[in-house]
Design a protein around this motif. Structure first.
Motif, PDB file in Angstrom:
ATOM      1  N   GLU A   1       0.832  -1.218   0.000  1.00  0.00           N
ATOM      2  CA  GLU A   1       0.000   0.000   0.000  1.00  0.00           C
ATOM      3  C   GLU A   1       0.861   1.260   0.000  1.00  0.00           C
ATOM      4  O   GLU A   1       0.513   2.258  -0.613  1.00  0.00           O
ATOM      5  CB  GLU A   1      -0.917   0.009   1.230  1.00  0.00           C
ATOM      6  CG  GLU A   1      -2.066  -0.971   1.158  1.00  0.00           C
ATOM      7  CD  GLU A   1      -3.151  -0.538   0.195  1.00  0.00           C
ATOM      8  OE1 GLU A   1      -3.412   0.676   0.079  1.00  0.00           O
ATOM      9  OE2 GLU A   1      -3.736  -1.429  -0.449  1.00  0.00           O
ATOM     10  N   GLU A   2       2.006   1.215   0.701  1.00  0.00           N
ATOM     11  CA  GLU A   2       2.893   2.380   0.793  1.00  0.00           C
ATOM     12  C   GLU A   2       3.755   2.557  -0.449  1.00  0.00           C
ATOM     13  O   GLU A   2       4.512   3.515  -0.544  1.00  0.00           O
ATOM     14  CB  GLU A   2       3.802   2.250   2.029  1.00  0.00           C
ATOM     15  CG  GLU A   2       3.057   2.216   3.343  1.00  0.00           C
ATOM     16  CD  GLU A   2       2.478   0.835   3.661  1.00  0.00           C
ATOM     17  OE1 GLU A   2       2.918  -0.183   3.067  1.00  0.00           O
ATOM     18  OE2 GLU A   2       1.550   0.760   4.479  1.00  0.00           O
ATOM     19  N   GLU A   3       3.679   1.596  -1.372  1.00  0.00           N
ATOM     20  CA  GLU A   3       4.447   1.603  -2.631  1.00  0.00           C
ATOM     21  C   GLU A   3       5.955   1.617  -2.396  1.00  0.00           C
ATOM     22  O   GLU A   3       6.718   2.152  -3.179  1.00  0.00           O
ATOM     23  CB  GLU A   3       4.030   2.778  -3.524  1.00  0.00           C
ATOM     24  CG  GLU A   3       2.577   2.726  -3.928  1.00  0.00           C
ATOM     25  CD  GLU A   3       2.146   3.856  -4.837  1.00  0.00           C
ATOM     26  OE1 GLU A   3       3.001   4.595  -5.347  1.00  0.00           O
ATOM     27  OE2 GLU A   3       0.931   3.995  -5.036  1.00  0.00           O
ATOM     28  N   ASN A   4       6.408   0.959  -1.307  1.00  0.00           N
ATOM     29  CA  ASN A   4       7.834   0.912  -1.022  1.00  0.00           C
ATOM     30  C   ASN A   4       8.362  -0.516  -0.893  1.00  0.00           C
ATOM     31  O   ASN A   4       9.520  -0.733  -0.547  1.00  0.00           O
ATOM     32  CB  ASN A   4       8.159   1.704   0.247  1.00  0.00           C
ATOM     33  CG  ASN A   4       7.473   1.136   1.477  1.00  0.00           C
ATOM     34  OD1 ASN A   4       6.710   0.172   1.401  1.00  0.00           O
ATOM     35  ND2 ASN A   4       7.735   1.730   2.623  1.00  0.00           N
ATOM     36  N   TYR A   5       7.514  -1.515  -1.185  1.00  0.00           N
ATOM     37  CA  TYR A   5       7.903  -2.914  -1.039  1.00  0.00           C
ATOM     38  C   TYR A   5       7.140  -3.749  -2.064  1.00  0.00           C
ATOM     39  O   TYR A   5       5.945  -3.535  -2.285  1.00  0.00           O
ATOM     40  CB  TYR A   5       7.576  -3.398   0.378  1.00  0.00           C
ATOM     41  CG  TYR A   5       7.877  -4.851   0.638  1.00  0.00           C
ATOM     42  CD1 TYR A   5       9.191  -5.297   0.747  1.00  0.00           C
ATOM     43  CD2 TYR A   5       6.852  -5.774   0.785  1.00  0.00           C
ATOM     44  CE1 TYR A   5       9.465  -6.638   0.992  1.00  0.00           C
ATOM     45  CE2 TYR A   5       7.123  -7.114   1.038  1.00  0.00           C
ATOM     46  CZ  TYR A   5       8.434  -7.541   1.142  1.00  0.00           C
ATOM     47  OH  TYR A   5       8.705  -8.862   1.383  1.00  0.00           O
ATOM     48  N   ILE A   6       7.849  -4.683  -2.695  1.00  0.00           N
ATOM     49  CA  ILE A   6       7.243  -5.616  -3.653  1.00  0.00           C
ATOM     50  C   ILE A   6       7.651  -7.021  -3.245  1.00  0.00           C
ATOM     51  O   ILE A   6       8.809  -7.255  -2.890  1.00  0.00           O
ATOM     52  CB  ILE A   6       7.717  -5.364  -5.099  1.00  0.00           C
ATOM     53  CG1 ILE A   6       7.539  -3.911  -5.500  1.00  0.00           C
ATOM     54  CG2 ILE A   6       6.981  -6.287  -6.068  1.00  0.00           C
ATOM     55  CD1 ILE A   6       8.234  -3.555  -6.811  1.00  0.00           C
ATOM     56  N   GLN A   7       6.710  -7.947  -3.337  1.00  0.00           N
ATOM     57  CA  GLN A   7       6.998  -9.335  -3.019  1.00  0.00           C
ATOM     58  C   GLN A   7       6.328 -10.196  -4.069  1.00  0.00           C
ATOM     59  O   GLN A   7       5.186  -9.924  -4.472  1.00  0.00           O
ATOM     60  CB  GLN A   7       6.453  -9.667  -1.634  1.00  0.00           C
ATOM     61  CG  GLN A   7       6.751 -11.050  -1.161  1.00  0.00           C
ATOM     62  CD  GLN A   7       6.261 -11.272   0.263  1.00  0.00           C
ATOM     63  OE1 GLN A   7       5.401 -10.536   0.751  1.00  0.00           O
ATOM     64  NE2 GLN A   7       6.789 -12.268   0.929  1.00  0.00           N
ATOM     65  N   GLY A   8       7.047 -11.232  -4.542  1.00  0.00           N
ATOM     66  CA  GLY A   8       6.446 -12.080  -5.550  1.00  0.00           C
ATOM     67  C   GLY A   8       7.266 -13.306  -5.869  1.00  0.00           C
ATOM     68  O   GLY A   8       8.067 -13.767  -5.042  1.00  0.00           O
ATOM     69  N   THR A   9       7.064 -13.823  -7.083  1.00  0.00           N
ATOM     70  CA  THR A   9       7.786 -15.006  -7.547  1.00  0.00           C
ATOM     71  C   THR A   9       8.348 -14.760  -8.938  1.00  0.00           C
ATOM     72  O   THR A   9       7.842 -13.926  -9.686  1.00  0.00           O
ATOM     73  CB  THR A   9       6.873 -16.253  -7.592  1.00  0.00           C
ATOM     74  OG1 THR A   9       5.763 -15.980  -8.450  1.00  0.00           O
ATOM     75  CG2 THR A   9       6.383 -16.629  -6.207  1.00  0.00           C
ATOM     76  N   TRP A  10       9.388 -15.483  -9.273  1.00  0.00           N
ATOM     77  CA  TRP A  10       9.981 -15.452 -10.611  1.00  0.00           C
ATOM     78  C   TRP A  10       9.978 -16.879 -11.154  1.00  0.00           C
ATOM     79  O   TRP A  10       9.886 -17.847 -10.390  1.00  0.00           O
ATOM     80  CB  TRP A  10      11.416 -14.891 -10.587  1.00  0.00           C
ATOM     81  CG  TRP A  10      12.371 -15.717  -9.767  1.00  0.00           C
ATOM     82  CD1 TRP A  10      12.669 -15.549  -8.445  1.00  0.00           C
ATOM     83  CD2 TRP A  10      13.112 -16.846 -10.201  1.00  0.00           C
ATOM     84  NE1 TRP A  10      13.556 -16.514  -8.025  1.00  0.00           N
ATOM     85  CE2 TRP A  10      13.857 -17.319  -9.091  1.00  0.00           C
ATOM     86  CE3 TRP A  10      13.236 -17.526 -11.405  1.00  0.00           C
ATOM     87  CZ2 TRP A  10      14.696 -18.430  -9.159  1.00  0.00           C
ATOM     88  CZ3 TRP A  10      14.077 -18.627 -11.477  1.00  0.00           C
ATOM     89  CH2 TRP A  10      14.798 -19.059 -10.371  1.00  0.00           C
ATOM     90  N   ASN A  11      10.061 -16.995 -12.495  1.00  0.00           N
ATOM     91  CA  ASN A  11      10.181 -18.323 -13.090  1.00  0.00           C
ATOM     92  C   ASN A  11      10.861 -18.256 -14.446  1.00  0.00           C
ATOM     93  O   ASN A  11      10.802 -17.225 -15.133  1.00  0.00           O
ATOM     94  CB  ASN A  11       8.827 -19.030 -13.182  1.00  0.00           C
ATOM     95  CG  ASN A  11       7.932 -18.411 -14.226  1.00  0.00           C
ATOM     96  OD1 ASN A  11       8.210 -18.489 -15.415  1.00  0.00           O
ATOM     97  ND2 ASN A  11       6.856 -17.766 -13.793  1.00  0.00           N
TER      98      ASN A  11
END
Length: 126
Positions: A78-88
């Protein structure tokens, strides 16, 4: 829609081993481009993708070391300062990744905003 433009510091994990990276995102509307420099022998890569709401997806292609493209998807805080996810890479390899806005960039932005708020000097004509 989130704005990811700027410098980000992150980590991705491959087979449990972390690799640090620095990414520079350039966003225009929902189009994302930029570059990534890995802290490994893989070197520099270019990226292109999209931002939709709080979701990001992009493809990373190394300039010199590997012809394989790597697909990233993530969720933006929400703060637009962190991203989390997956790669492949195809269906053969995958793992988690995360990135934080670089503090250096935020300090520069804060200094710019401060200088814009300083009122003009008033001449008293004395």
């Amino acid at each position: 829609m989130a704005d990811l433009s700027g410098t980000w510091l992150g980590t991705y994990w491959q087979q449990g081993e972390p690799t640090r990276f620095e990414a520079t995102f350039v966003q225009s509307g929902n189009t994302l481009s930029g570059s990534i420099l890995d802290d490994s022998d893989l070197g520099e890569a270019r990226l292109s993708g999209t931002v939709t709401g709080r979701n990001v997806s992009f493809t990373k292609r190394y300039l010199m070391t590997s012809p394989q493209s790597i697909n990233y998807v993530g969720t933006i805080s929400e703060e637009e300062n962190y991203i989390q996810g997956t790669w492949n890479i195809d269906t053969r390899f995958s793992g988690p990744w995360e990135a934080h806005r670089s503090g250096e960039n935020l300090v520069a932005e804060l200094e710019t905003r401060k200088s814009e708020q300083v009122p003009a000097t008033v001449s008293l004509g004395l």
